[in-house]
Design a protein around this motif. Structure first.
Motif, PDB file in Angstrom:
ATOM      1  N   UNK A 146       0.797  -1.227   0.000  1.00 23.73           N
ATOM      2  CA  UNK A 146       0.000   0.000   0.000  1.00 23.73           C
ATOM      3  C   UNK A 146       0.830   1.278   0.000  1.00 23.73           C
ATOM      4  N   UNK A 147       2.112   1.184   0.372  1.00 26.66           N
ATOM      5  CA  UNK A 147       2.871   2.397   0.665  1.00 26.66           C
ATOM      6  C   UNK A 147       4.132   2.511  -0.170  1.00 26.66           C
ATOM      7  N   UNK A 148       4.447   3.761  -0.539  1.00 24.76           N
ATOM      8  CA  UNK A 148       5.707   4.012  -1.224  1.00 24.76           C
ATOM      9  C   UNK A 148       6.766   4.522  -0.257  1.00 24.76           C
ATOM     10  N   UNK A 149       6.335   5.057   0.893  1.00 24.59           N
ATOM     11  CA  UNK A 149       7.283   5.550   1.879  1.00 24.59           C
ATOM     12  C   UNK A 149       6.669   5.439   3.271  1.00 24.59           C
ATOM     13  N   UNK A 150       7.478   5.029   4.221  1.00 28.18           N
ATOM     14  CA  UNK A 150       7.031   4.883   5.606  1.00 28.18           C
ATOM     15  C   UNK A 150       8.156   5.371   6.517  1.00 28.18           C
ATOM     16  N   UNK A 151       7.807   6.225   7.437  1.00 26.36           N
ATOM     17  CA  UNK A 151       8.758   6.693   8.447  1.00 26.36           C
ATOM     18  C   UNK A 151       8.139   6.444   9.823  1.00 26.36           C
ATOM     19  N   UNK A 152       8.958   5.968  10.743  1.00 22.33           N
ATOM     20  CA  UNK A 152       8.509   5.751  12.112  1.00 22.33           C
ATOM     21  C   UNK A 152       9.383   6.598  13.034  1.00 22.33           C
ATOM     22  N   UNK A 153       8.729   7.463  13.796  1.00 16.64           N
ATOM     23  CA  UNK A 153       9.413   8.352  14.726  1.00 16.64           C
ATOM     24  C   UNK A 153       8.955   8.035  16.147  1.00 16.64           C
ATOM     25  N   UNK A 154       9.830   8.282  17.090  1.00 18.73           N
ATOM     26  CA  UNK A 154       9.473   8.146  18.503  1.00 18.73           C
ATOM     27  C   UNK A 154       9.705   9.478  19.189  1.00 18.73           C
ATOM     28  N   UNK A 155       8.823   9.791  20.105  1.00 17.12           N
ATOM     29  CA  UNK A 155       8.960  11.030  20.876  1.00 17.12           C
ATOM     30  C   UNK A 155       8.864  10.684  22.352  1.00 17.12           C
ATOM     31  N   UNK A 156       9.864  11.053  23.105  1.00 18.69           N
ATOM     32  CA  UNK A 156       9.902  10.804  24.542  1.00 18.69           C
ATOM     33  C   UNK A 156       8.914  11.734  25.233  1.00 18.69           C
ATOM     34  N   UNK A 157       8.022  11.149  26.057  1.00 18.51           N
ATOM     35  CA  UNK A 157       7.075  11.998  26.787  1.00 18.51           C
ATOM     36  C   UNK A 157       7.384  12.051  28.280  1.00 18.51           C
ATOM     37  N   UNK A 158       8.064  11.051  28.788  1.00 22.75           N
ATOM     38  CA  UNK A 158       8.628  11.098  30.132  1.00 22.75           C
ATOM     39  C   UNK A 158       9.754  10.075  30.172  1.00 22.75           C
ATOM     40  N   UNK A 159      10.341   9.836  31.317  1.00 19.75           N
ATOM     41  CA  UNK A 159      11.513   8.960  31.386  1.00 19.75           C
ATOM     42  C   UNK A 159      11.228   7.528  30.958  1.00 19.75           C
ATOM     43  N   UNK A 160       9.973   7.104  31.039  1.00 19.59           N
ATOM     44  CA  UNK A 160       9.652   5.707  30.763  1.00 19.59           C
ATOM     45  C   UNK A 160       8.745   5.495  29.564  1.00 19.59           C
ATOM     46  N   UNK A 161       8.192   6.558  28.987  1.00 26.07           N
ATOM     47  CA  UNK A 161       7.170   6.406  27.955  1.00 26.07           C
ATOM     48  C   UNK A 161       7.488   7.191  26.697  1.00 26.07           C
ATOM     49  N   UNK A 162       6.998   6.653  25.571  1.00 25.23           N
ATOM     50  CA  UNK A 162       7.170   7.311  24.277  1.00 25.23           C
ATOM     51  C   UNK A 162       5.852   7.301  23.504  1.00 25.23           C
ATOM     52  N   UNK A 163       5.795   8.178  22.536  1.00 29.18           N
ATOM     53  CA  UNK A 163       4.727   8.172  21.539  1.00 29.18           C
ATOM     54  C   UNK A 163       5.368   7.776  20.222  1.00 29.18           C
ATOM     55  N   UNK A 164       4.742   6.853  19.508  1.00 27.59           N
ATOM     56  CA  UNK A 164       5.205   6.449  18.184  1.00 27.59           C
ATOM     57  C   UNK A 164       4.372   7.191  17.145  1.00 27.59           C
ATOM     58  N   UNK A 165       5.040   7.853  16.217  1.00 29.75           N
ATOM     59  CA  UNK A 165       4.386   8.538  15.103  1.00 29.75           C
ATOM     60  C   UNK A 165       4.796   7.835  13.818  1.00 29.75           C
ATOM     61  N   UNK A 166       3.812   7.315  13.106  1.00 36.69           N
ATOM     62  CA  UNK A 166       4.059   6.630  11.841  1.00 36.69           C
ATOM     63  C   UNK A 166       3.528   7.527  10.734  1.00 36.69           C
ATOM     64  N   UNK A 167       4.397   7.888   9.802  1.00 33.20           N
ATOM     65  CA  UNK A 167       4.022   8.753   8.687  1.00 33.20           C
ATOM     66  C   UNK A 167       4.169   7.930   7.407  1.00 33.20           C
ATOM     67  N   UNK A 168       3.065   7.806   6.664  1.00 33.28           N
ATOM     68  CA  UNK A 168       3.077   6.991   5.448  1.00 33.28           C
ATOM     69  C   UNK A 168       2.717   7.842   4.240  1.00 33.28           C
ATOM     70  N   UNK A 169       3.214   7.408   3.087  1.00 35.03           N
ATOM     71  CA  UNK A 169       2.781   7.941   1.796  1.00 35.03           C
ATOM     72  C   UNK A 169       2.266   6.746   1.022  1.00 35.03           C
ATOM     73  N   UNK A 170       0.986   6.779   0.699  1.00 35.30           N
ATOM     74  CA  UNK A 170       0.375   5.675  -0.015  1.00 35.30           C
ATOM     75  C   UNK A 170       0.793   5.679  -1.484  1.00 35.30           C
ATOM     76  N   UNK A 171       0.890   4.473  -2.058  1.00 40.33           N
ATOM     77  CA  UNK A 171       1.089   4.369  -3.486  1.00 40.33           C
ATOM     78  C   UNK A 171      -0.168   4.853  -4.194  1.00 40.33           C
ATOM     79  N   UNK A 172      -0.021   5.427  -5.382  1.00 42.81           N
ATOM     80  CA  UNK A 172      -1.205   5.888  -6.099  1.00 42.81           C
ATOM     81  C   UNK A 172      -2.137   4.721  -6.444  1.00 42.81           C
ATOM     82  N   UNK A 173      -3.424   4.990  -6.395  1.00 36.72           N
ATOM     83  CA  UNK A 173      -4.410   3.979  -6.797  1.00 36.72           C
ATOM     84  C   UNK A 173      -4.670   4.122  -8.287  1.00 36.72           C
ATOM     85  N   UNK A 174      -4.791   3.000  -8.922  1.00 34.79           N
ATOM     86  CA  UNK A 174      -5.054   3.009 -10.368  1.00 34.79           C
ATOM     87  C   UNK A 174      -6.514   2.716 -10.628  1.00 34.79           C
TER      88      UNK A 174
END
Length: 113
Positions: free
Chosen positions: A85-113
């Protein structure tokens, strides 16, 4: 001329929005942080147009509440690409405190034909 610009804007507004999000996420965190071993508090998914959130979540080998492992990141990334489904996928993590993170997944979908 105005009509061409409006068409261009309509076709590319999501790309511009996604670029803004990626830039924003990229500048928020240092790149050399190691977030393995931290608890995943939340998973955000950006850039979806035609693919459902549940399709993305089904491909992930980690979930909210689990501990982040590098193997889970690698296998999740591979699973997402394997959906076709995807042409590009990036996964980022952001520290919210000493023990926890938020995962941010950024995708670019392949074009639909």
């Amino acid at each position: 001329m105005k009509h061409k610009f409006n068409n261009f804007l309509k076709q590319n507004v999501w790309k511009l929005f996604l670029l803004f999000i990626v830039f924003h996420l990229f500048t928020l965190q240092p790149q050399n942080q190691d977030y393995t071993g931290k608890k995943i508090k939340k998973i955000n998914i950006y850039g979806l147009i035609n693919v459902s959130i549940s399709d993305v979540r089904d491909a992930l080998t980690f979930k909210e509440g689990s501990i982040l492992k590098i193997d889970d990141l690698n296998s999740s990334l591979q699973n997402l690409y394997n959906t076709g489904y995807f042409e590009n996928i990036k996964i980022y993590a952001k520290l919210i405190d000493e023990e926890s993170i938020i995962i941010n997944i950024v995708v670019v979908e392949l074009p639909r034909i």
